[in-house]
Design a protein around this motif. Structure first.
Motif, PDB file in Angstrom:
ATOM      1  N   TYR A 191     -10.464 -90.128 -41.739  1.00 31.49           N
ATOM      2  CA  TYR A 191      -9.205 -89.677 -41.161  1.00 31.49           C
ATOM      3  C   TYR A 191      -8.075 -89.752 -42.181  1.00 31.49           C
ATOM      4  O   TYR A 191      -7.209 -88.861 -42.244  1.00 31.49           O
ATOM      5  CB  TYR A 191      -8.861 -90.500 -39.919  1.00 31.49           C
ATOM      6  CG  TYR A 191      -9.907 -90.421 -38.840  1.00 31.49           C
ATOM      7  CD1 TYR A 191     -10.335 -89.184 -38.352  1.00 31.49           C
ATOM      8  CD2 TYR A 191     -10.490 -91.572 -38.312  1.00 31.49           C
ATOM      9  CE1 TYR A 191     -11.298 -89.096 -37.360  1.00 31.49           C
ATOM     10  CE2 TYR A 191     -11.449 -91.500 -37.322  1.00 31.49           C
ATOM     11  CZ  TYR A 191     -11.858 -90.261 -36.847  1.00 31.49           C
ATOM     12  OH  TYR A 191     -12.824 -90.178 -35.876  1.00 31.49           O
ATOM     13  N   ILE A 192      -8.067 -90.793 -42.989  1.00 30.21           N
ATOM     14  CA  ILE A 192      -7.065 -90.890 -44.059  1.00 30.21           C
ATOM     15  C   ILE A 192      -7.254 -89.747 -45.052  1.00 30.21           C
ATOM     16  O   ILE A 192      -6.280 -89.143 -45.526  1.00 30.21           O
ATOM     17  CB  ILE A 192      -7.160 -92.254 -44.763  1.00 30.21           C
ATOM     18  CG1 ILE A 192      -6.793 -93.374 -43.791  1.00 30.21           C
ATOM     19  CG2 ILE A 192      -6.257 -92.290 -45.997  1.00 30.21           C
ATOM     20  CD1 ILE A 192      -6.976 -94.765 -44.355  1.00 30.21           C
ATOM     21  N   ALA A 193      -8.509 -89.428 -45.361  1.00 28.75           N
ATOM     22  CA  ALA A 193      -8.791 -88.332 -46.284  1.00 28.75           C
ATOM     23  C   ALA A 193      -8.275 -87.006 -45.736  1.00 28.75           C
ATOM     24  O   ALA A 193      -7.675 -86.201 -46.477  1.00 28.75           O
ATOM     25  CB  ALA A 193     -10.292 -88.244 -46.551  1.00 28.75           C
ATOM     26  N   LEU A 197      -9.410 -80.027 -43.183  1.00 29.31           N
ATOM     27  CA  LEU A 197      -7.991 -79.691 -43.360  1.00 29.31           C
ATOM     28  C   LEU A 197      -7.492 -78.673 -42.344  1.00 29.31           C
ATOM     29  O   LEU A 197      -6.411 -78.107 -42.516  1.00 29.31           O
ATOM     30  CB  LEU A 197      -7.729 -79.136 -44.783  1.00 29.31           C
ATOM     31  CG  LEU A 197      -8.351 -79.902 -45.953  1.00 29.31           C
ATOM     32  CD1 LEU A 197      -7.943 -79.254 -47.273  1.00 29.31           C
ATOM     33  CD2 LEU A 197      -7.982 -81.358 -45.923  1.00 29.31           C
ATOM     34  N   ASN A 198      -8.236 -78.444 -41.286  1.00 30.52           N
ATOM     35  CA  ASN A 198      -7.977 -77.332 -40.373  1.00 30.52           C
ATOM     36  C   ASN A 198      -8.746 -77.573 -39.080  1.00 30.52           C
ATOM     37  O   ASN A 198      -9.983 -77.665 -39.116  1.00 30.52           O
ATOM     38  CB  ASN A 198      -8.442 -76.038 -41.053  1.00 30.52           C
ATOM     39  CG  ASN A 198      -8.190 -74.791 -40.240  1.00 30.52           C
ATOM     40  OD1 ASN A 198      -7.933 -74.837 -39.043  1.00 30.52           O
ATOM     41  ND2 ASN A 198      -8.292 -73.640 -40.880  1.00 30.52           N
ATOM     42  N   PRO A 199      -8.075 -77.680 -37.930  1.00 25.38           N
ATOM     43  CA  PRO A 199      -8.796 -77.865 -36.671  1.00 25.38           C
ATOM     44  C   PRO A 199      -9.824 -76.776 -36.384  1.00 25.38           C
ATOM     45  O   PRO A 199     -10.834 -77.039 -35.726  1.00 25.38           O
ATOM     46  CB  PRO A 199      -7.672 -77.830 -35.627  1.00 25.38           C
ATOM     47  CG  PRO A 199      -6.467 -78.308 -36.373  1.00 25.38           C
ATOM     48  CD  PRO A 199      -6.617 -77.727 -37.757  1.00 25.38           C
ATOM     49  N   ALA A 200      -9.574 -75.558 -36.873  1.00 24.73           N
ATOM     50  CA  ALA A 200     -10.539 -74.476 -36.644  1.00 24.73           C
ATOM     51  C   ALA A 200     -11.856 -74.756 -37.352  1.00 24.73           C
ATOM     52  O   ALA A 200     -12.932 -74.446 -36.836  1.00 24.73           O
ATOM     53  CB  ALA A 200      -9.954 -73.147 -37.127  1.00 24.73           C
ATOM     54  N   LEU A 205     -15.741 -86.885 -33.333  1.00 24.59           N
ATOM     55  CA  LEU A 205     -14.840 -86.989 -34.478  1.00 24.59           C
ATOM     56  C   LEU A 205     -13.731 -85.943 -34.459  1.00 24.59           C
ATOM     57  O   LEU A 205     -12.737 -86.078 -35.180  1.00 24.59           O
ATOM     58  CB  LEU A 205     -15.629 -86.853 -35.785  1.00 24.59           C
ATOM     59  CG  LEU A 205     -16.659 -87.938 -36.091  1.00 24.59           C
ATOM     60  CD1 LEU A 205     -17.450 -87.571 -37.343  1.00 24.59           C
ATOM     61  CD2 LEU A 205     -15.986 -89.292 -36.258  1.00 24.59           C
ATOM     62  N   VAL A 206     -13.895 -84.899 -33.655  1.00 22.29           N
ATOM     63  CA  VAL A 206     -12.958 -83.774 -33.682  1.00 22.29           C
ATOM     64  C   VAL A 206     -11.525 -84.198 -33.353  1.00 22.29           C
ATOM     65  O   VAL A 206     -10.590 -83.836 -34.089  1.00 22.29           O
ATOM     66  CB  VAL A 206     -13.437 -82.643 -32.747  1.00 22.29           C
ATOM     67  CG1 VAL A 206     -12.365 -81.568 -32.603  1.00 22.29           C
ATOM     68  CG2 VAL A 206     -14.734 -82.033 -33.278  1.00 22.29           C
ATOM     69  N   PRO A 207     -11.277 -84.969 -32.277  1.00 20.43           N
ATOM     70  CA  PRO A 207      -9.873 -85.330 -31.988  1.00 20.43           C
ATOM     71  C   PRO A 207      -9.196 -86.087 -33.124  1.00 20.43           C
ATOM     72  O   PRO A 207      -8.050 -85.799 -33.467  1.00 20.43           O
ATOM     73  CB  PRO A 207      -9.995 -86.197 -30.728  1.00 20.43           C
ATOM     74  CG  PRO A 207     -11.262 -85.766 -30.083  1.00 20.43           C
ATOM     75  CD  PRO A 207     -12.192 -85.444 -31.217  1.00 20.43           C
TER      76      PRO A 207
END
Length: 248
Positions: A4-6, A63-66, A81-83
């Motif tokens: 998540y930090i990455a 770097l992109n929710p899509a 992990l998506v949220p």
């Protein structure tokens, strides 16, 4: 590095470059004022390169929710992990846009046009037609995702596969992919093709004390959020329909 930090750092770097280049091109008395679309699309592409280089080995550099959504749809990424990825991406985008604002604050202050002050933060259509604007975002994101899906594969490092994502393709191919989408399909809406890239900076435009700013245009904001997610889901669905299997 925590995944998540990455994602947070990688997306912040992407938006610092992306928001920065738009500010450099559109604001008054910058060194790059009026340098044009080629400069903007090139810097956005190289901003992706920077973000992927940094985050790729740790999180896959979505770097992109899509991207996160599409990889989950095809089974290459855990839905749980998506949220966390999306939250990290939006927060990183907010930081990156904020950094660009601080760097160009003097130029924001001497620019009178509220639309130009908004441009480094959020996308806006060249011609406002929400149905065609939506289709533009769907198609642009579909191209991004389908190429990613056909390019991903596990990267082995000391016997351990890194997370699937843009880092699995390599930073330079992804940069070229984003560049051609911007040059070819980006002229209608500014090619968000990334909900975090638009939503996080739009929040910053709303929150920052920008001298003489106008509306953050929340009535349009659903287009660069929903459009890319629909494009990603369609690309993932087609990928599976054609008989492809997850890379992992």
């Amino acid at each position: 590095m925590n995944v998540y930090i990455a994602e947070f750092i990688g997306t912040a770097l992407l938006l610092a470059m992306g928001s920065g280049v738009v500010a450099n091109v559109v604001l008054n008395k910058t060194k790059g004022q009026n340098s044009g679309w080629i400069v903007i699309t090139t810097a956005w592409a190289l901003g992706v390169f920077i973000g992927v280089v940094v985050a790729g080995p740790h999180s896959g550099a979505h770097l992109n929710p899509a991207v996160s959504l599409a990889l989950a749809v095809v089974g290459d990424f855990g839905w749980e992990l998506v949220p966390g990825y999306i939250i990290s991406q939006v927060l990183g985008a907010m930081l990156g846009a904020g950094v660009a604002y601080l760097i160009y604050k003097d130029h924001f202050d001497i620019t009178d046009d509220p639309g130009l002050k908004f441009a480094p933060f959020g996308t806006a259509p060249a011609i406002r037609n929400l149905s065609s604007n939506f289709i533009s975002e769907v198609v642009g994101t579909f191209v991004l995702i389908i190429v990613i899906l056909y390019s991903t594969g596990p990267v082995i490092d000391d016997g351990n596969a890194t997370p699937i994502g843009l880092g699995s393709i390599g930073a330079l191919p992804v940069a070229f992919l984003v560049w051609v989408i911007g040059l070819s399909l980006g002229g209608t809406t500014g090619y968000a093709i990334n909900p975090a890239r638009d939503l996080g900076p739009r929040f910053m435009h709303q929150l920052l004390p920008i001298k003489g700013k106008g509306s953050s245009d929340w009535s349009y904001s659903w287009v660069p959020i929903v459009g890319p997610l629909v494009g990603a889901a369609l690309a993932g669905g087609l990928f599976l329909l054609l008989g492809n299997t997850p890379a992992t």
